[in-house]
Design an enzyme around this catalytic site. Structure first.
Site, mmCIF file in Angstrom:
data_model
loop_
_atom_site.group_PDB
_atom_site.id
_atom_site.type_symbol
_atom_site.label_atom_id
_atom_site.label_comp_id
_atom_site.label_asym_id
_atom_site.label_seq_id
_atom_site.Cartn_x
_atom_site.Cartn_y
_atom_site.Cartn_z
ATOM 1 N N ASP A 1 0.835 -1.207 0.000
ATOM 2 C CA ASP A 1 0.000 0.000 0.000
ATOM 3 C C ASP A 1 0.870 1.258 0.000
ATOM 4 O OD1 ASP A 1 0.855 -0.152 2.610
ATOM 5 O OD2 ASP A 1 -1.128 0.012 3.528
ATOM 6 N N SER A 2 2.204 1.058 -0.002
ATOM 7 C CA SER A 2 3.123 2.178 -0.261
ATOM 8 C C SER A 2 2.819 2.808 -1.613
ATOM 9 C CB SER A 2 4.580 1.690 -0.238
ATOM 10 O OG SER A 2 4.740 0.571 -1.081
ATOM 11 N N ASP B 1 -0.840 -6.168 0.239
ATOM 12 C CA ASP B 1 -1.266 -5.502 1.473
ATOM 13 C C ASP B 1 -2.773 -5.390 1.593
ATOM 14 O OD1 ASP B 1 0.845 -4.802 3.163
ATOM 15 O OD2 ASP B 1 1.395 -3.083 1.927
ATOM 16 N N LYS C 1 -0.980 -9.499 3.356
ATOM 17 C CA LYS C 1 -0.170 -8.995 4.474
ATOM 18 C C LYS C 1 -1.018 -8.033 5.276
ATOM 19 C CE LYS C 1 3.494 -5.982 3.793
ATOM 20 N NZ LYS C 1 3.099 -4.753 4.500
ATOM 21 N N GLU D 1 -1.146 -5.350 8.748
ATOM 22 C CA GLU D 1 -0.442 -4.620 9.804
ATOM 23 C C GLU D 1 -1.243 -4.675 11.086
ATOM 24 O OE1 GLU D 1 0.471 -0.523 8.896
ATOM 25 O OE2 GLU D 1 1.148 -1.027 6.883
ATOM 26 N N GLU E 1 9.302 -4.105 10.063
ATOM 27 C CA GLU E 1 9.679 -2.812 9.465
ATOM 28 C C GLU E 1 10.303 -1.910 10.534
ATOM 29 O OE1 GLU E 1 6.701 -0.883 7.073
ATOM 30 O OE2 GLU E 1 7.945 0.907 6.793
HETATM 31 O O1 KIV Z 1 3.619 -1.058 1.560
HETATM 32 C C1 KIV Z 1 4.782 -1.438 1.491
HETATM 33 O O2 KIV Z 1 5.484 -1.265 0.488
HETATM 34 C C2 KIV Z 1 5.336 -2.114 2.653
HETATM 35 C C3 KIV Z 1 6.831 -2.185 2.730
HETATM 36 C C4 KIV Z 1 7.405 -0.877 3.080
HETATM 37 C C5 KIV Z 1 7.277 -3.251 3.646
HETATM 38 O O3 KIV Z 1 4.623 -2.563 3.503
#
Ligand code: KIV
Length: 257
Positions: free
Chosen positions: A43-44, A82, A111, A113, A180
């Site tokens: 989600d970056s 994500d 993934k 968080e 992270e």
């Molecule tokens: O969203 C992302 O790219 C991430 C990485 C920074 C690990 O979660």
């Protein structure tokens, strides 16, 4: 095609693994062609692709859209995606949305968080549905307004909590763990304590795998990349060779320092 069991076998053999973010078909093609084992549709993308200040605005439909693009040209790597902010606010929505990432996006793994009992219940619920899960601990960008961006696990009490959390997530059914911005010393302890692969970013050299953001690797990040990252394009001159240099640096222990 790389499977979960292959990644677990690489950990058991002590071989370092390489993960790179990808948000579209071109990126996934070049990464997978150049031996990147794990692609992360992170989600970056909210920050590096969409230009937001945080990852919070990213929607489920956008994650699915980017995952579809990535998977269209990825015939090799394991694809982790994500769960965007609030897509897993309840067990029911979490299971529903993880299912969408798998069914509509073509993800291999989701993934999420979060470090609470609720997140562990969600990991178990997803695992029971046959959905592979990577738990994301340490700095949690989706909680930035509560915690800020900071290194986690520097003091002994916090390090102990982190280790206990990691072990609870493994017991809950997590298939992988991402750390992270975690103090390298506790990242090493956690990596040795768990049987599942541990991916690190800003967590020192001792995790089983490293992940970097595509734009940081290529020197494209607006405002500059984080200090733990490296611009691999600068000394190589082409996207393919930059990815090869990143892969080699991780495999040989040259990155991170
Ligand atoms: O969203 C992302 O790219 C991430 C990485 C920074 C690990 O979660």
């Amino acid at each position: 095609m790389i499977r979960l069991k292959d990644l677990h076998a690489l950990k058991a053999a002590g071989e370092k693994m390489v993960c790179l973010t990808a948000y579209d078909a071109t990126q996934s093609y070049w990464a997978a062609q150049n031996e990147v084992e794990i692609l992360l549709v992170g989600d970056s993308l909210g920050m590096v692709v969409q230009g937001h200040d945080t990852t919070l605005p990213v929607s489920m439909d956008e994650m699915i859209y980017h995952t579809q693009m990535v998977q269209r040209r990825n015939h090799q790597a394991w694809c982790m995606v994500d769960m965007p902010f609030m897509s897993d606010a309840t067990l029911e929505t979490g299971v529903h949305n993880a299912g969408r990432l798998m069914k509509e996006g073509g993800a291999n793994m989701v993934k999420l968080e979060g470090r609470t009992e609720f997140h562990r219940q969600l990991v178990s619920a997803l695992s029971e549905q046959g959905i592979p899960v990577c738990a994301h601990l340490g700095l949690l960008p989706q909680s930035v307004h509560k915690t800020g961006y900071r290194m986690v696990g520097k003091d002994a009490a916090e390090a102990e909590h982190l280790l206990a959390d990691a072990q609870r997530f493994e017991a809950a059914g997590a298939d992988m763990l991402l750390l992270e911005c975690v103090s390298p010393s506790i990242a090493k302890v956690i990596t040795e304590a768990l049987t599942i692969p541990v991916i690190g970013i800003g967590a020192g050299p001792d995790t089983d795998a490293q992940v970097l953001v595509w734009h940081d690797v290529m020197g494209l990040t607006i405002g500059g990349a984080p200090s733990f990252s490296r611009n691999f394009l600068a000394d190589t001159g082409s996207v393919g060779s930059a990815i090869q240099a990143y892969v080699k640096a991780v495999k040989t222990g040259d990155f991170p320092e």
